[in-house]
Design a protein around this motif. Structure first.
Motif, PDB file in Angstrom:
ATOM      1  N   MET A 147      -3.633  -7.306  -4.030  1.00 23.89           N
ATOM      2  CA  MET A 147      -3.143  -5.951  -4.208  1.00 23.89           C
ATOM      3  C   MET A 147      -3.189  -5.575  -5.690  1.00 23.89           C
ATOM      4  O   MET A 147      -2.611  -6.257  -6.535  1.00 23.89           O
ATOM      5  CB  MET A 147      -1.716  -5.838  -3.665  1.00 23.89           C
ATOM      6  N   GLU A 191      -3.435  -0.859  -4.396  1.00 26.72           N
ATOM      7  CA  GLU A 191      -4.696  -0.778  -3.663  1.00 26.72           C
ATOM      8  C   GLU A 191      -5.146  -2.179  -3.277  1.00 26.72           C
ATOM      9  O   GLU A 191      -5.093  -3.099  -4.092  1.00 26.72           O
ATOM     10  CB  GLU A 191      -5.759  -0.102  -4.509  1.00 26.72           C
ATOM     11  N   LYS A 192      -5.606  -2.324  -2.054  1.00 20.51           N
ATOM     12  CA  LYS A 192      -6.078  -3.621  -1.575  1.00 20.51           C
ATOM     13  C   LYS A 192      -7.502  -3.854  -2.070  1.00 20.51           C
ATOM     14  O   LYS A 192      -8.375  -3.013  -1.886  1.00 20.51           O
ATOM     15  CB  LYS A 192      -6.025  -3.666  -0.049  1.00 20.51           C
ATOM     16  N   ASN A 193      -7.723  -5.011  -2.692  1.00 21.63           N
ATOM     17  CA  ASN A 193      -9.050  -5.413  -3.132  1.00 21.63           C
ATOM     18  C   ASN A 193      -9.653  -6.269  -2.018  1.00 21.63           C
ATOM     19  O   ASN A 193      -9.312  -7.442  -1.868  1.00 21.63           O
ATOM     20  CB  ASN A 193      -8.955  -6.201  -4.439  1.00 21.63           C
ATOM     21  N   GLN A 250       0.835  -1.197   0.000  1.00 26.20           N
ATOM     22  CA  GLN A 250       0.000   0.000   0.000  1.00 26.20           C
ATOM     23  C   GLN A 250       0.875   1.255   0.000  1.00 26.20           C
ATOM     24  O   GLN A 250       0.537   2.241  -0.658  1.00 26.20           O
ATOM     25  CB  GLN A 250      -0.950  -0.003   1.200  1.00 26.20           C
TER      26      GLN A 250
END
Length: 142
Positions: A40, A27-29, A22
């Motif tokens: 990620m 972006e974390k899904n 991050q």
């Protein structure tokens, strides 16, 4: 469907690895993330799956390497400019990554190299394809 790549990496600590990626702008899904794994997202076509070592082991019967002592893959991401390569690398270093060597400048290509918290090697780079074709003496193929 767009062709995509999901790079699966074994990690010692899913939460720490997630925070590291991050910090680099991934972006974390949340849909595909839990205590065992973080999905990620780098782009619409590139995902890095951070899998706890025990969970990763359910996908293979091979010995899982320790990327801090053995190389299994070197992963490279392209960037629009040299400054973007530096910004990405500096974010990795600030988040606890380790730089592998000095920046390399070949005129048509600029690159850096670092390891993540688990020793996985990354090589962000920028390539000027017009200059590369001049140096290589032939056009690039798609």
């Amino acid at each position: 469907m767009t062709k995509m790549i999901f790079v699966n990496l074994p990690v010692a600590d899913v939460a720490a690895a997630t925070a590291f990626y991050q910090a680099l702008g991934f972006e974390k899904n949340a849909m595909f993330s839990n205590e065992q794994a973080s999905s990620m997202v780098w782009s619409d076509a590139i995902y890095v799956m951070l899998l706890g070592r025990d969970f990763y082991a359910t996908f293979t019967n091979k010995t899982i390497i320790d990327a801090k002592t053995h190389s299994g893959a070197l992963l490279a991401l392209s960037f629009d400019g040299r400054g973007d390569v530096d910004t990405f690398t500096e974010a990795a270093l600030a988040a606890g990554g380790r730089e592998l060597h000095d920046p390399e400048d070949h005129g048509f290509m600029y690159s850096r190299a670092f390891e993540d918290l688990d020793g996985h090697g990354w090589g962000p780079f920028h390539m000027d394809m017009v200059e590369a074709e001049k140096v290589m003496g032939q056009p690039a193929t798609a």
